[in-house]
Write a protein that holds these residues in place. Structure first.
Motif, short mmCIF file in Angstrom:
data_model
loop_
_atom_site.label_atom_id
_atom_site.label_comp_id
_atom_site.label_asym_id
_atom_site.label_seq_id
_atom_site.Cartn_x
_atom_site.Cartn_y
_atom_site.Cartn_z
N ALA A 47 8.10 -47.37 -3.76
CA ALA A 47 7.90 -48.74 -3.29
C ALA A 47 9.22 -49.50 -3.27
O ALA A 47 9.49 -50.27 -2.34
N LEU A 48 10.05 -49.29 -4.28
CA LEU A 48 11.35 -49.94 -4.32
C LEU A 48 12.24 -49.48 -3.18
O LEU A 48 12.89 -50.29 -2.51
N VAL A 49 12.27 -48.18 -2.92
CA VAL A 49 13.08 -47.65 -1.83
C VAL A 49 12.60 -48.19 -0.49
O VAL A 49 13.40 -48.61 0.36
N ILE A 50 11.29 -48.22 -0.28
CA ILE A 50 10.75 -48.75 0.98
C ILE A 50 11.09 -50.23 1.13
O ILE A 50 11.49 -50.68 2.20
N GLY A 51 10.95 -51.00 0.06
CA GLY A 51 11.26 -52.42 0.12
C GLY A 51 12.72 -52.69 0.40
O GLY A 51 13.06 -53.54 1.23
N VAL A 52 13.61 -51.97 -0.26
CA VAL A 52 15.04 -52.16 -0.04
C VAL A 52 15.41 -51.73 1.37
O VAL A 52 16.19 -52.42 2.06
N THR A 53 14.87 -50.63 1.83
CA THR A 53 15.16 -50.17 3.18
C THR A 53 14.66 -51.17 4.21
O THR A 53 15.37 -51.51 5.16
N ASN A 54 13.45 -51.63 4.03
CA ASN A 54 12.89 -52.60 4.97
C ASN A 54 13.71 -53.89 4.96
O ASN A 54 14.00 -54.46 6.02
N LEU A 57 17.03 -53.27 6.75
CA LEU A 57 16.87 -53.18 8.19
C LEU A 57 16.61 -54.55 8.81
O LEU A 57 17.07 -54.84 9.92
N MET A 58 15.87 -55.39 8.11
CA MET A 58 15.59 -56.73 8.63
C MET A 58 16.87 -57.57 8.68
O MET A 58 17.03 -58.42 9.55
N LEU A 59 17.79 -57.34 7.74
CA LEU A 59 19.05 -58.08 7.76
C LEU A 59 19.95 -57.63 8.91
O LEU A 59 20.75 -58.41 9.42
N MET A 60 19.81 -56.40 9.33
CA MET A 60 20.66 -55.86 10.39
C MET A 60 20.15 -56.19 11.79
O MET A 60 20.90 -56.05 12.75
N THR A 61 18.93 -56.61 11.92
CA THR A 61 18.39 -56.92 13.24
C THR A 61 19.00 -58.21 13.77
O THR A 61 19.44 -59.08 13.01
#
Length: 88
Positions: A47-54, A57-61
């Motif tokens: 869950a932590l990995v998914i949250g950090v990845t998400n 990615l949202m910051l890079m959009t």
């Protein structure tokens, strides 16, 4: 365990009848608890990995450009309720 076995008189072996089964049951319970702890840790880590990845990615959009239609939004302050100071 050796102390408990040594405390039993040689003629009173009936008290030792369920010791081995009880020991193996406790070992099994500990293994189950350890396995459950590992599953919980893996779930939290995933869950932590998914949250950090998400979040990354949202910051890079790209940020969307403000639309010309924003004057019709409630946040523009043009709502009839804005003059009444009513919050949603």
């Amino acid at each position: 365990m050796n102390r408990l076995i040594g405390a039993v008189a040689p003629v009173d072996t009936a008290r030792l009848a369920g010791v081995e089964d009880a020991v193996w049951a406790r070992i099994g319970e500990r293994r189950d608890r350890v396995r459950l702890g590992q599953v919980r840790f893996a779930a939290v880590a995933l869950a932590l990995v998914i949250g950090v990845t998400n979040g990354g990615l949202m910051l890079m959009t790209l940020r969307p450009q403000p639309s010309e239609m924003r004057i019709f939004t409630v946040s523009a302050g043009l709502s009839p309720l804005a003059s009444l100071d009513v919050r949603e």
